[in-house]
Design a protein around this motif. Sequence first.
Motif, PDB file in Angstrom:
ATOM      1  N   SER A  39     -88.862 -27.367 -54.811  1.00  0.00           N
ATOM      2  CA  SER A  39     -89.718 -26.215 -54.853  1.00  0.00           C
ATOM      3  C   SER A  39     -88.946 -25.264 -54.242  1.00  0.00           C
ATOM      4  O   SER A  39     -87.903 -25.123 -53.727  1.00  0.00           O
ATOM      5  N   GLN A 267     -90.257 -15.992 -53.519  1.00  0.00           N
ATOM      6  CA  GLN A 267     -89.706 -16.133 -54.928  1.00  0.00           C
ATOM      7  C   GLN A 267     -88.612 -14.902 -54.627  1.00  0.00           C
ATOM      8  O   GLN A 267     -87.450 -15.111 -55.084  1.00  0.00           O
ATOM      9  N   ASP A 345     -87.220 -22.351 -61.733  1.00  0.00           N
ATOM     10  CA  ASP A 345     -88.164 -21.379 -61.397  1.00  0.00           C
ATOM     11  C   ASP A 345     -88.190 -19.959 -62.088  1.00  0.00           C
ATOM     12  O   ASP A 345     -87.323 -19.293 -61.661  1.00  0.00           O
TER      13      ASP A 345
END
Length: 435
Positions: A39, A267, A345
């Motif tokens: 992730s 992010q 992502d």
Amino acid sequence: MQHPSYPELIRLALPIIVANAAVPLLGLIDTAVIGQTGSASDLGAIALAALIFSFVYWGFGFLRMGTTGFVAQALGAKDKRELHALLFRTLLVGFSIGVALILLQYPIEKMATHFLSASPEVNERVRDYFYIRILGAPATLMTFALLGVLIGMGWTQQLLWVQLLLNGLNVVLNILFVVGMSLGVAGIALGTVLAEWVALFFALWIVFKKMGIHHPQQRLWQLRNTIFDRTRLMALLKVNSDIMIRTLALISGFAWFAKQGAQLGDQTLAANHILLQLISLSAFFLDGFANVSEMKVGHTYGAKNKLQLQLIVKKTTVLAVISSSVLSLLFLFFGPTIVSLLTQDSLVQDIANRHRHFAAIYIFTSFAAFQLDGIFIGLAKTQPMRNSTVSAFVLFVIFSVWWTPIFANTGLWWALISYILFRALFLYSYYRSLF
């Protein structure tokens, strides 16, 4: 002594470039393995864990840089006894510091995770990585010393062999542990530690063989008085302390950059990490010419040949300018493709692509700082390196605190670009005073 030609300088630089590029390439592969299987938190953990070890290990980068300058000068002066003494002197220092880091691992980890202040999920994964990776500290720091010897002696092909073994084995083990055994972030750390120890023994074998040291323990005993000679030891410690402060200030800049990015979200932290990995690839490439400057400047300084020294500075700088231009253009045009290979992502991809031109500007302007660092390392005049980096770091913090709240990640990147420019300007002012 013949004047250095461009083909000769390129021939010396190419093995160093390939060896240096293997380091960030490994970081890219680690990023890709985690980015494709984990992730954003996993990717952020790798970013922060790598940053911690940049502090822990690069802070002792003097074991490589300080060794190179002194070895190159001893070679230029044809002092074989001092060459052997330097080898053992730096190996003993590297081993001692590595053991100390293992003993101090708990407070180091606590201070690092507190300072970086990431999310609890990221911090947990950082700890998984740290307590495994720290076990390779003695191997890593002793290898730094051996790499300094290889560069100082001009044995760049052997340097390449060591780095290819280290990084090749690391890649294989990381894929095995992460993809094959699903060990995640801990698997990345385990693969790195095992590769570090194997590479150390390989490098020791190469250096002892090339230097004609067939019985290391016996030679160590013969040179004990030279190794611990007070004057030479103090000179080494002076150079090393300057380089250590300089390196800590340099890494503090990237730590501050990561900390500011982390406050903008996981992010943004992950996207900035990807761009910094690509900058590292370019930086290690450019450092190849700086390493040749270290080597050749040290040789000519030891041989007291000022004209040769100035020609080396000029020609390696021309090569560095050409390289930085090509690298920045390649990254500018092929950045989106590279980013997509490193993470799935979509938000991380978007942030990285929107800021890639800042990374390209950084790459283009960074050659000057690298080249000037190489010159001063070869001369063993490290105080200017210390002063310029500390001054540039202070200005970087000021600009980032000023611009980041106004322009967010864009302001942070402009502050980072100003950091590398100020380093070069300060160093150049010192360089002009030398000649």
